[in-house]
Scaffold this motif. Structure first.
Motif, PDB file in Angstrom:
ATOM      1  N   LYS A  13       0.827  -1.210   0.000  1.00 60.15           N
ATOM      2  CA  LYS A  13       0.000   0.000   0.000  1.00 60.15           C
ATOM      3  C   LYS A  13       0.864   1.265   0.000  1.00 60.15           C
ATOM      4  O   LYS A  13       0.612   2.218  -0.746  1.00 60.15           O
ATOM      5  CB  LYS A  13      -0.913  -0.032   1.215  1.00 60.15           C
ATOM      6  N   LYS A  14       1.909   1.261   0.870  1.00 61.65           N
ATOM      7  CA  LYS A  14       2.775   2.443   0.955  1.00 61.65           C
ATOM      8  C   LYS A  14       3.515   2.692  -0.355  1.00 61.65           C
ATOM      9  O   LYS A  14       3.665   3.828  -0.800  1.00 61.65           O
ATOM     10  CB  LYS A  14       3.763   2.257   2.091  1.00 61.65           C
ATOM     11  N   LYS A  15       4.003   1.544  -0.972  1.00 58.02           N
ATOM     12  CA  LYS A  15       4.701   1.708  -2.239  1.00 58.02           C
ATOM     13  C   LYS A  15       3.774   2.243  -3.321  1.00 58.02           C
ATOM     14  O   LYS A  15       4.148   3.109  -4.132  1.00 58.02           O
ATOM     15  CB  LYS A  15       5.316   0.384  -2.683  1.00 58.02           C
ATOM     16  N   ALA A  16       2.541   1.763  -3.337  1.00 56.49           N
ATOM     17  CA  ALA A  16       1.571   2.226  -4.327  1.00 56.49           C
ATOM     18  C   ALA A  16       1.272   3.713  -4.128  1.00 56.49           C
ATOM     19  O   ALA A  16       1.192   4.494  -5.095  1.00 56.49           O
ATOM     20  CB  ALA A  16       0.293   1.401  -4.233  1.00 56.49           C
ATOM     21  N   GLU A  17       1.117   4.111  -2.853  1.00 52.47           N
ATOM     22  CA  GLU A  17       0.847   5.526  -2.572  1.00 52.47           C
ATOM     23  C   GLU A  17       2.021   6.405  -3.014  1.00 52.47           C
ATOM     24  O   GLU A  17       1.831   7.503  -3.533  1.00 52.47           O
ATOM     25  CB  GLU A  17       0.575   5.713  -1.077  1.00 52.47           C
ATOM     26  N   ARG A  18       3.250   5.893  -2.777  1.00 55.32           N
ATOM     27  CA  ARG A  18       4.424   6.675  -3.168  1.00 55.32           C
ATOM     28  C   ARG A  18       4.509   6.819  -4.684  1.00 55.32           C
ATOM     29  O   ARG A  18       4.828   7.886  -5.212  1.00 55.32           O
ATOM     30  CB  ARG A  18       5.689   6.011  -2.628  1.00 55.32           C
ATOM     31  N   PHE A  19       4.213   5.703  -5.406  1.00 50.15           N
ATOM     32  CA  PHE A  19       4.221   5.786  -6.874  1.00 50.15           C
ATOM     33  C   PHE A  19       3.160   6.744  -7.395  1.00 50.15           C
ATOM     34  O   PHE A  19       3.393   7.492  -8.342  1.00 50.15           O
ATOM     35  CB  PHE A  19       4.005   4.392  -7.479  1.00 50.15           C
ATOM     36  N   LEU A  20       1.992   6.751  -6.770  1.00 54.33           N
ATOM     37  CA  LEU A  20       0.936   7.684  -7.176  1.00 54.33           C
ATOM     38  C   LEU A  20       1.372   9.137  -6.948  1.00 54.33           C
ATOM     39  O   LEU A  20       1.124  10.022  -7.772  1.00 54.33           O
ATOM     40  CB  LEU A  20      -0.355   7.389  -6.412  1.00 54.33           C
ATOM     41  N   GLU A  21       2.030   9.372  -5.807  1.00 49.62           N
ATOM     42  CA  GLU A  21       2.486  10.718  -5.490  1.00 49.62           C
ATOM     43  C   GLU A  21       3.576  11.171  -6.479  1.00 49.62           C
ATOM     44  O   GLU A  21       3.568  12.318  -6.941  1.00 49.62           O
ATOM     45  CB  GLU A  21       3.031  10.741  -4.058  1.00 49.62           C
ATOM     46  N   LEU A  22       4.487  10.229  -6.788  1.00 50.68           N
ATOM     47  CA  LEU A  22       5.523  10.567  -7.763  1.00 50.68           C
ATOM     48  C   LEU A  22       4.917  10.869  -9.125  1.00 50.68           C
ATOM     49  O   LEU A  22       5.356  11.777  -9.842  1.00 50.68           O
ATOM     50  CB  LEU A  22       6.519   9.406  -7.886  1.00 50.68           C
TER      51      LEU A  22
END
Length: 442
Positions: A13-22
């Motif tokens: 979940k955290k990795k997905a959120e970070r990719f979305l933010e990037l």
């Protein structure tokens, strides 16, 4: 990136959120860059429009100055020329004095017009300098001779001293140098009635290939109050600007001189005591040729000639005069016939081309601005004919801005004189042309 199995849902979940933010950051940066590029493009377009407008405005200024110079000089040429013709024909003493006063007043007006136009040219940025052979001693002595009658009129003890150490082979802008000397000397004479004015010229070596011209203008005239000295180089400023002032003028002479000296990378210093006199010291650099030109290659000016001598040298010279202004036609035709020339008159460039094709002439005197075909185009057409290939063509024009002479020469003209015409200079030029073109006797 990657996640090792078995993976933790929270880590995913955290990795997905970070990719979305990037991804959002990337889109935002891309948008900002696009907006910045649009702003730059818009600003560039605005600057290009502003540059075009400024170029058009500068050209409009140049055209205005050229038109004003032409329109003001043309009637003055008529006034001076017709009055000189009346004097040459003979007048009674009272009328002769009046006619001489008319000429003097008209020449004063020419000087004022030149001063205002020169100031306008400097203000508009037309400040290029020539670098051509320059005879400093000859320029200063010439100005001295030009101003001597005015000095005599005001009972000024006027002298010019030129050092023997001035070298030959100097290069600079002779018109600018003459303007500086003329402005400074005439100003000194103007304010030194019943007093003395002296000009002293010398040079100092500054570095290889350069010398510093040093010209000192000293008078024992009215002087300048010390509180006024800081302002004398400002435009439109006069020492006495009151309605009851004794000395007339536009207040541009010293300002223009200072601007010219700045352009020439020179200096001007002043010392003065009210009621005792003034000293101006002007210095500016001049280039010096590595070797002095030989006397054989130097041009020598025609000595002043009396009217009978001029007539003898110019008798029967066939002149085609192209001039559209009726008054200027009368002035030039009478002046030329008085010195022995045969004159064929035409009113525009087309007539000039036709006359040059059908008749033999020794010289063409060509106005610039004429209807149907101007003098420049007429010159180009005449130069393309066998008869006109080597025929001397002299511009006699009220176009007297910097660069006008070069324009005439590029069109194929042989020489150039600005209006009001100096008839002595024209006579000298015609004599030089005739003597240069004559075949030696067998």
């Amino acid at each position: 990136d990657y996640i090792q199995k078995p993976f933790d849902p929270e880590i995913l979940k955290k990795k997905a959120e970070r990719f979305l933010e990037l991804h959002k950051d990337k889109k935002r940066i891309l948008f900002q860059r696009t907006q910045a590029e649009l702003r730059v493009a818009q600003r560039t377009a605005e600057l290009e429009v502003a540059l075009t407008a400024a170029t058009v405005a500068e050209q409009a200024k140049a055209n205005f100055l050229a038109n004003m110079s032409h329109e003001l000089r043309t009637p003055l040429h008529g006034i001076i020329g017709l009055t000189e013709n009346m004097l040459a024909d003979g007048l009674s003493d009272p009328h002769q004095d009046s006619a001489s006063s008319v000429i003097a007043s008209a020449r004063d007006l020419v000087g004022l017009i030149d001063e205002v136009l020169d100031f306008a040219k400097v203000e508009a940025g037309y400040s290029g300098l020539d670098s051509v052979p320059l005879d400093l001693a000859k320029i200063v002595k010439g100005v001295g001779a030009l101003l001597q009658p005015r000095a005599d009129e005001l009972s000024v003890d006027f002298s010019v001293e030129v050092s023997d150490d001035i070298p030959a082979g100097l290069f600079g802008d002779p018109l600018r140098v003459k303007k500086v000397v003329l402005n400074m000397a005439s100003n000194a004479i103007k304010y030194s009635a019943d007093a003395t004015v002296s000009i002293a010229v010398d040079v100092a070596t500054t570095r290889d290939g350069w010398v510093a011209a040093q010209i000192r203008f000293e008078d024992t005239g009215i002087g300048i109050d010390e509180t006024a000295i800081p302002h004398i180089f400002e435009s439109f400023v006069q020492v006495d600007s009151s309605p009851t002032r004794k000395y007339n003028g536009a207040g541009l002479g010293l300002s223009l001189t200072n601007s010219i000296i700045d352009i020439m990378r020179g200096t001007i210093d002043v010392r003065s005591n009210l009621g005792e006199g003034t000293v101006f010291e002007v210095s500016f650099p001049l280039a010096q040729a590595a070797e002095e030109p030989s006397s054989d290659s130097a041009k020598t000016g025609q000595n002043a000639l009396s009217t009978p001598e001029i007539i003898e040298k110019l008798q029967g010279m066939r002149v085609l005069l192209a001039e559209d202004n009726i008054i200027n036609q009368k002035v030039a035709e009478r002046a030329l016939r008085r010195i022995g020339c045969e004159v064929h008159l035409v009113s525009d460039g087309l007539e000039a081309v036709e006359a040059a094709s059908n008749h033999d002439f020794d010289v063409i005197l060509m106005d610039w601005r004429m209807p149907n075909m101007d003098g420049l185009e007429a010159t180009r057409v005449i130069r393309e004919t066998a008869a006109g290939e080597h025929l001397p063509i002299i511009a006699l024009t009220a176009n007297a801005m910097k660069g006008d002479r070069e324009t005439c020469m590029r069109a194929g003209m042989t020489d150039y004189l600005s209006k009001p015409i100096n008839w002595s200079a024209l006579s000298t030029l015609l004599i030089n042309l005739r003597e240069g073109n004559e075949e030696p006797e067998s």
